[in-house]
Write a protein that holds these residues in place. Structure first.
Motif, PDB file in Angstrom:
ATOM      1  N   GLY A 134     -23.005  18.051  11.211  1.00  0.00           N
ATOM      2  CA  GLY A 134     -21.843  17.179  11.173  1.00  0.00           C
ATOM      3  C   GLY A 134     -20.788  17.622  12.170  1.00  0.00           C
ATOM      4  N   SER A 135     -19.799  16.758  12.396  1.00  0.00           N
ATOM      5  CA  SER A 135     -18.741  17.046  13.361  1.00  0.00           C
ATOM      6  C   SER A 135     -17.383  17.055  12.671  1.00  0.00           C
ATOM      7  N   TYR A 136     -16.495  17.899  13.172  1.00  0.00           N
ATOM      8  CA  TYR A 136     -15.117  17.908  12.699  1.00  0.00           C
ATOM      9  C   TYR A 136     -14.206  18.286  13.855  1.00  0.00           C
ATOM     10  N   ASP A 137     -13.412  17.327  14.304  1.00  0.00           N
ATOM     11  CA  ASP A 137     -12.433  17.515  15.371  1.00  0.00           C
ATOM     12  C   ASP A 137     -11.058  17.630  14.715  1.00  0.00           C
ATOM     13  N   PRO A 138     -10.449  18.804  14.699  1.00  0.00           N
ATOM     14  CA  PRO A 138      -9.156  18.969  14.034  1.00  0.00           C
ATOM     15  C   PRO A 138      -8.083  18.007  14.539  1.00  0.00           C
ATOM     16  N   ASP A 139      -8.073  17.717  15.839  1.00  0.00           N
ATOM     17  CA  ASP A 139      -7.056  16.812  16.379  1.00  0.00           C
ATOM     18  C   ASP A 139      -7.259  15.393  15.856  1.00  0.00           C
ATOM     19  N   ALA A 140      -8.525  14.950  15.799  1.00  0.00           N
ATOM     20  CA  ALA A 140      -8.804  13.610  15.281  1.00  0.00           C
ATOM     21  C   ALA A 140      -8.423  13.515  13.809  1.00  0.00           C
ATOM     22  N   ALA A 141      -8.721  14.558  13.037  1.00  0.00           N
ATOM     23  CA  ALA A 141      -8.378  14.565  11.621  1.00  0.00           C
ATOM     24  C   ALA A 141      -6.867  14.565  11.420  1.00  0.00           C
ATOM     25  N   HIS A 142      -6.156  15.350  12.240  1.00  0.00           N
ATOM     26  CA  HIS A 142      -4.698  15.406  12.140  1.00  0.00           C
ATOM     27  C   HIS A 142      -4.072  14.051  12.459  1.00  0.00           C
ATOM     28  N   ASP A 143      -4.551  13.392  13.507  1.00  0.00           N
ATOM     29  CA  ASP A 143      -3.989  12.091  13.878  1.00  0.00           C
ATOM     30  C   ASP A 143      -4.270  11.041  12.811  1.00  0.00           C
ATOM     31  N   PHE A 144      -5.451  11.099  12.223  1.00  0.00           N
ATOM     32  CA  PHE A 144      -5.776  10.190  11.121  1.00  0.00           C
ATOM     33  C   PHE A 144      -4.793  10.380   9.975  1.00  0.00           C
ATOM     34  N   TRP A 145      -4.532  11.633   9.610  1.00  0.00           N
ATOM     35  CA  TRP A 145      -3.590  11.897   8.532  1.00  0.00           C
ATOM     36  C   TRP A 145      -2.183  11.416   8.880  1.00  0.00           C
ATOM     37  N   ARG A 146      -1.736  11.644  10.134  1.00  0.00           N
ATOM     38  CA  ARG A 146      -0.414  11.168  10.524  1.00  0.00           C
ATOM     39  C   ARG A 146      -0.326   9.648  10.413  1.00  0.00           C
ATOM     40  N   ALA A 147      -1.411   8.960  10.759  1.00  0.00           N
ATOM     41  CA  ALA A 147      -1.432   7.505  10.586  1.00  0.00           C
ATOM     42  C   ALA A 147      -1.335   7.146   9.108  1.00  0.00           C
ATOM     43  N   LEU A 148      -2.048   7.868   8.252  1.00  0.00           N
ATOM     44  CA  LEU A 148      -1.978   7.609   6.815  1.00  0.00           C
ATOM     45  C   LEU A 148      -0.559   7.775   6.289  1.00  0.00           C
ATOM     46  N   VAL A 149       0.154   8.778   6.791  1.00  0.00           N
ATOM     47  CA  VAL A 149       1.533   8.993   6.356  1.00  0.00           C
ATOM     48  C   VAL A 149       2.397   7.785   6.707  1.00  0.00           C
ATOM     49  N   SER A 150       2.299   7.328   7.944  1.00  0.00           N
ATOM     50  CA  SER A 150       3.105   6.187   8.373  1.00  0.00           C
ATOM     51  C   SER A 150       2.745   4.928   7.594  1.00  0.00           C
ATOM     52  N   VAL A 151       1.467   4.704   7.394  1.00  0.00           N
ATOM     53  CA  VAL A 151       1.024   3.522   6.649  1.00  0.00           C
ATOM     54  C   VAL A 151       1.469   3.604   5.190  1.00  0.00           C
ATOM     55  N   THR A 152       1.331   4.782   4.592  1.00  0.00           N
ATOM     56  CA  THR A 152       1.744   4.952   3.196  1.00  0.00           C
ATOM     57  C   THR A 152       3.212   4.615   3.013  1.00  0.00           C
ATOM     58  N   ASN A 153       4.058   5.027   3.944  1.00  0.00           N
ATOM     59  CA  ASN A 153       5.486   4.743   3.814  1.00  0.00           C
ATOM     60  C   ASN A 153       5.771   3.242   3.837  1.00  0.00           C
ATOM     61  N   VAL A 154       5.082   2.497   4.712  1.00  0.00           N
ATOM     62  CA  VAL A 154       5.300   1.048   4.759  1.00  0.00           C
ATOM     63  C   VAL A 154       4.713   0.377   3.521  1.00  0.00           C
ATOM     64  N   PHE A 155       3.514   0.778   3.122  1.00  0.00           N
ATOM     65  CA  PHE A 155       2.917   0.215   1.907  1.00  0.00           C
ATOM     66  C   PHE A 155       3.816   0.473   0.694  1.00  0.00           C
ATOM     67  N   SER A 156       4.384   1.666   0.614  1.00  0.00           N
ATOM     68  CA  SER A 156       5.248   2.004  -0.511  1.00  0.00           C
ATOM     69  C   SER A 156       6.513   1.156  -0.515  1.00  0.00           C
ATOM     70  N   HIS A 157       7.061   0.896   0.675  1.00  0.00           N
ATOM     71  CA  HIS A 157       8.241   0.028   0.769  1.00  0.00           C
ATOM     72  C   HIS A 157       7.882  -1.400   0.361  1.00  0.00           C
ATOM     73  N   PHE A 158       6.754  -1.889   0.845  1.00  0.00           N
ATOM     74  CA  PHE A 158       6.274  -3.223   0.475  1.00  0.00           C
ATOM     75  C   PHE A 158       6.114  -3.328  -1.045  1.00  0.00           C
ATOM     76  N   ARG A 159       5.664  -2.282  -1.673  1.00  0.00           N
ATOM     77  CA  ARG A 159       5.415  -2.265  -3.122  1.00  0.00           C
ATOM     78  C   ARG A 159       6.696  -2.475  -3.921  1.00  0.00           C
ATOM     79  N   THR A 160       7.865  -2.126  -3.335  1.00  0.00           N
ATOM     80  CA  THR A 160       9.119  -2.198  -4.082  1.00  0.00           C
ATOM     81  C   THR A 160       9.588  -3.615  -4.350  1.00  0.00           C
ATOM     82  N   SER A 161       9.040  -4.604  -3.666  1.00  0.00           N
ATOM     83  CA  SER A 161       9.530  -5.981  -3.835  1.00  0.00           C
ATOM     84  C   SER A 161       8.698  -6.775  -4.835  1.00  0.00           C
TER      85      SER A 161
END
Length: 311
Positions: A134-161
């Motif tokens: 299997g493969s594991y690229d730390p930079d790719a994994a880190h960028d994926f997580w950073r995207a999840l953080v940004s998406v989670t914040n918008v989804f959470s804001h959307f959830r408030t309405s």
């Protein structure tokens, strides 16, 4: 402003394939210990300030947690007795990760018996038999997580309405997508099932009530680029012809849902507003055409430190 990193699918795909299987293994452990909750919510993961977590997993004598740290690139298994074990995240076969994970949870005193094969994939090869490198690229994994953080914040804001029943913002390890779901409050027609290597009873319980659901995945499953999606179950007549709130969004007949490329959001002058527009437009299409009781279910978007006003 939040980070919206570039996560090209060609770079992400090998690492994503590894992480998907690793999270399935962790998810099967959580699933085996946790009492069932509506719509399989007891099995999902959550985005944290360092990566992805199971949250607290109940046990007979002690409880446990598994944290996938995508800053330090290690897995941490902990028990409420104070025991802790770490596994380095690196390129390895699924079978090797499975063996290391079993050893780690045994060391913290957790049960090691759980289902040994993935769900929601066309071919469910047991984890212990997936011996290919299997493969594991730390930079790719880190960028994926950073995207999840940004998406989670918008989804959470959307959830408030939304005043009605709504899901947490959570990561499903079977389909490997981050999702948030709103419910009309009415029962839905029996789902036909048919998801690969997933019991129909699980699918039907998940879709027991009418939903408008949105999510994000980093590619695969018919879309070979990172993208957002939005769908309704049951799908109301005319849904596919509604405006999805963004000029680059479109309705996929193959997937039965609206799709918005991640890059269209990432490259927008205001990414958060672009994504929120897609979420709101596709929800409104589902709610209006499905004749949801919007006067009861909706409210204004939440603001920090400001209680929701009651009339």
């Amino acid at each position: 402003m939040q980070q919206w990193p570039d996560i090209p699918y060609a770079r992400w795909r090998p690492t994503g394939a590894s992480l998907h299987m690793w999270l399935q293994i962790i998810g099967k452990f959580r699933l085996a210990q946790t009492p069932w909750m509506i719509h399989s919510w007891q099995a999902t993961f959550y985005v944290t300030s360092r990566g992805i977590t199971t949250g607290l997993i109940p046990g007979a004598a002690e409880s446990y947690s598994i944290d996938v740290d995508l800053l330090r690139h290690e897995l941490r298994a902990r028990s409420t007795a104070g025991k802790a074990v770490q596994i380095s995240l690196e390129s390895m076969s699924v079978a090797e990760f499975h063996e290391r994970f079993i050893d780690a949870i045994a060391q913290i005193g957790a049960p090691t018996a759980f289902h040994n094969a993935p769900n929601e994939l066309p071919t469910a090869i047991p984890f212990s038999e997936q011996i290919e490198a299997g493969s594991y690229d730390p930079d790719a994994a880190h960028d994926f997580w950073r995207a999840l953080v940004s998406v989670t914040n918008v989804f959470s804001h959307f959830r408030t309405s939304f005043v009605g029943k709504t899901s947490p913002v959570h990561l499903f390890w079977g389909s490997f997508d981050l999702a948030v779901t709103r419910f009309s409050g009415r029962p839905a027609p029996l789902h036909p099932g048919g998801v690969p290597n997933l019991p129909d009873a699980v699918t039907r319980e998940a879709y027991s009530h009418e939903v408008s659901s949105a999510g994000f995945w980093a590619g695969g499953g018919g879309v070979d680029y990172p993208a957002f999606y939005s769908y309704a179950y049951p799908t109301p007549d005319g849904f596919k012809n509604c405006s999805p709130g963004h000029e680059e969004a479109f309705y996929s007949d193959d997937l039965g849902e609206f799709v918005l490329p991640y890059d269209a959001v990432r490259n927008a002058p205001k990414p958060e507003a672009a994504l929120l527009g897609f979420l709101e437009a596709t929800y409104l299409a589902a709610a209006k055409l499905g004749r949801w009781d919007r006067a009861v279910l909706e409210c204004d978007l939440g603001r920090p430190a400001v209680p929701r006003p009651l009339e």
